[in-house]
Design a protein around this motif. Structure first.
Motif, short mmCIF file in Angstrom:
data_model
loop_
_atom_site.label_atom_id
_atom_site.label_comp_id
_atom_site.label_asym_id
_atom_site.label_seq_id
_atom_site.Cartn_x
_atom_site.Cartn_y
_atom_site.Cartn_z
N PRO A 69 0.53 -1.28 -0.01
CA PRO A 69 0.19 0.60 0.01
C PRO A 69 0.96 1.45 -0.30
CG PRO A 69 0.26 -1.03 1.63
CD PRO A 69 0.73 -2.11 1.71
N LEU A 70 0.34 2.24 -0.51
CA LEU A 70 1.38 3.71 -1.01
C LEU A 70 0.88 4.11 0.64
CD1 LEU A 70 2.85 5.20 -2.90
CD2 LEU A 70 0.94 6.45 -2.74
N PRO A 71 1.92 4.61 1.32
CA PRO A 71 2.34 4.70 2.47
C PRO A 71 1.32 6.54 2.78
CG PRO A 71 4.52 5.33 1.64
CD PRO A 71 3.79 4.26 0.64
N ARG A 72 -0.26 6.59 3.40
CA ARG A 72 -1.32 7.11 4.28
C ARG A 72 -0.74 8.52 3.48
NH1 ARG A 72 -0.28 3.56 8.54
NH2 ARG A 72 -0.10 4.83 10.23
N TYR A 73 0.22 8.69 4.85
CA TYR A 73 0.78 10.05 4.42
C TYR A 73 1.12 10.56 3.60
CZ TYR A 73 2.07 8.46 9.80
OH TYR A 73 1.66 7.74 11.26
N PHE A 74 1.66 9.49 2.92
CA PHE A 74 1.85 11.09 1.23
C PHE A 74 0.38 11.12 1.17
CE2 PHE A 74 5.63 8.49 -1.05
CZ PHE A 74 6.02 9.10 -0.21
N SER A 75 -1.29 10.72 1.70
CA SER A 75 -2.81 10.84 1.14
C SER A 75 -2.45 12.38 2.03
CB SER A 75 -3.24 10.31 0.96
OG SER A 75 -2.61 9.00 0.57
N LEU A 76 -2.40 12.17 3.39
CA LEU A 76 -2.61 13.44 4.04
C LEU A 76 -1.23 14.48 4.01
CD1 LEU A 76 -2.25 11.71 7.73
CD2 LEU A 76 -4.35 12.40 6.35
N SER A 77 -0.19 14.12 3.30
CA SER A 77 0.56 15.26 2.81
C SER A 77 0.18 15.77 1.90
CB SER A 77 2.33 14.95 3.04
OG SER A 77 2.21 14.08 1.81
N THR A 78 -1.10 15.38 1.01
CA THR A 78 -1.02 15.74 -0.23
C THR A 78 -2.35 16.82 0.34
OG1 THR A 78 -0.70 14.00 -1.46
CG2 THR A 78 -2.40 15.76 -2.47
N ILE A 79 -3.38 16.22 0.83
CA ILE A 79 -4.38 17.54 1.85
C ILE A 79 -3.53 18.80 2.64
CG2 ILE A 79 -5.75 17.85 3.24
CD1 ILE A 79 -6.87 14.74 3.29
N VAL A 80 -2.15 18.15 2.96
CA VAL A 80 -1.94 19.66 3.69
C VAL A 80 -1.42 20.95 2.16
CG1 VAL A 80 0.17 20.02 4.93
CG2 VAL A 80 -1.58 18.83 6.01
N LEU A 81 -0.86 20.29 1.18
CA LEU A 81 -0.11 21.10 0.28
C LEU A 81 -1.44 21.79 -0.75
CD1 LEU A 81 2.81 21.91 -0.60
CD2 LEU A 81 2.65 20.25 -2.35
N LEU A 82 -2.54 20.88 -0.02
CA LEU A 82 -3.25 21.63 -1.13
C LEU A 82 -3.62 22.95 -0.31
CD1 LEU A 82 -5.36 18.64 -2.75
CD2 LEU A 82 -4.58 20.44 -4.08
N VAL A 83 -3.84 22.73 1.18
CA VAL A 83 -4.54 23.41 1.82
C VAL A 83 -3.18 25.29 1.87
CG1 VAL A 83 -5.08 24.27 4.34
CG2 VAL A 83 -5.59 22.44 3.79
#
Length: 214
Positions: A66-80
């Motif tokens: 699985p792709l690290p879930r932190y990559f998904s969270l970091s994507t949201i943070v960068l969008l914000v």
């Protein structure tokens, strides 16, 4: 008056400016930024191409880990963070240096969180048994995400300098007036906003590639 009329009726006087003349009007620093961003985009295109070729050439199956879930969270943070920094031109136009300082500070904080989440994502990869000394495709994954974080850190350094100067100007009326009327500060703000949106777009493309290939 007649001379003005004659100049206005010269051949080509009413034609729109050529692309070359429009390019001449672009500030040198902004032009250098455009060239630099084009180079960065080319770099990541090459890296993603090499990553794709390596996975397909080695016949590695996607979706094994699985792709690290932190990559998904970091994507949201960068969008914000991209949304927050997009408010800075409006605050500058309103002469709201205090609000601009908070905006830049929030962007800096969010980008720090992004970098931290990327680090946690790498640790999650290691826990899966995937290290930088492993397969070539895994090394590309670390390299590509690491290169992107390096570019984020570079933007954070520029952002920090601008934040300090904005904060200093917000504390003094005279400095604030000079800051607002200085076209160089306006250009700096435009450049950091453009850079941040670009870095955001690059990560979205990388994240999409990781989802498809990893």
């Amino acid at each position: 008056m007649n001379s003005d009329f004659e100049r206005s009726n010269k051949i080509g006087s009413n034609r729109p400016a050529s692309s070359f003349r429009r390019l001449e009007r672009v500030p040198m620093l902004l032009l250098m930024l455009y060239v630099g961003l084009a180079g960065v985009a080319a770099l990541f295109v090459v890296l993603i191409g090499a990553y794709t070729y390596t996975r397909l050439h080695n016949g590695e199956a996607a979706g094994v880990y699985p792709l690290p879930r932190y990559f998904s969270l970091s994507t949201i943070v960068l969008l914000v963070s991209s949304y927050v920094v997009a408010q800075s031109p409006r605050l500058y136009a309103q002469d709201d240096l205090s609000g601009l300082s908070r905006c830049l500070g929030a962007t800096l904080l969010l980008s720090s969180i992004f970098a931290g989440l990327q680090l946690l994502g790498w640790q999650e990869l290691v826990r899966q048994g995937l290290t930088i000394t492993g397969d070539t495709s895994v090394r590309f994954l670390f390299l590509i995400s690491g290169m992107h974080v390096a570019h984020v850190l570079g933007g954070m350094l520029f952002l920090l300098v601008l934040l300090v100067r904005t904060h200093q100007a917000a504390r003094d009326a005279v400095r604030g007036l000079v800051f607002i009327r200085n076209p160089y500060r306006r250009l700096q703000l435009r450049m950091i906003t453009l850079y941040w949106h670009f870095i955001d777009g690059v990560w979205l493309a990388l994240f999409a590639a990781f989802l498809f290939l990893y």
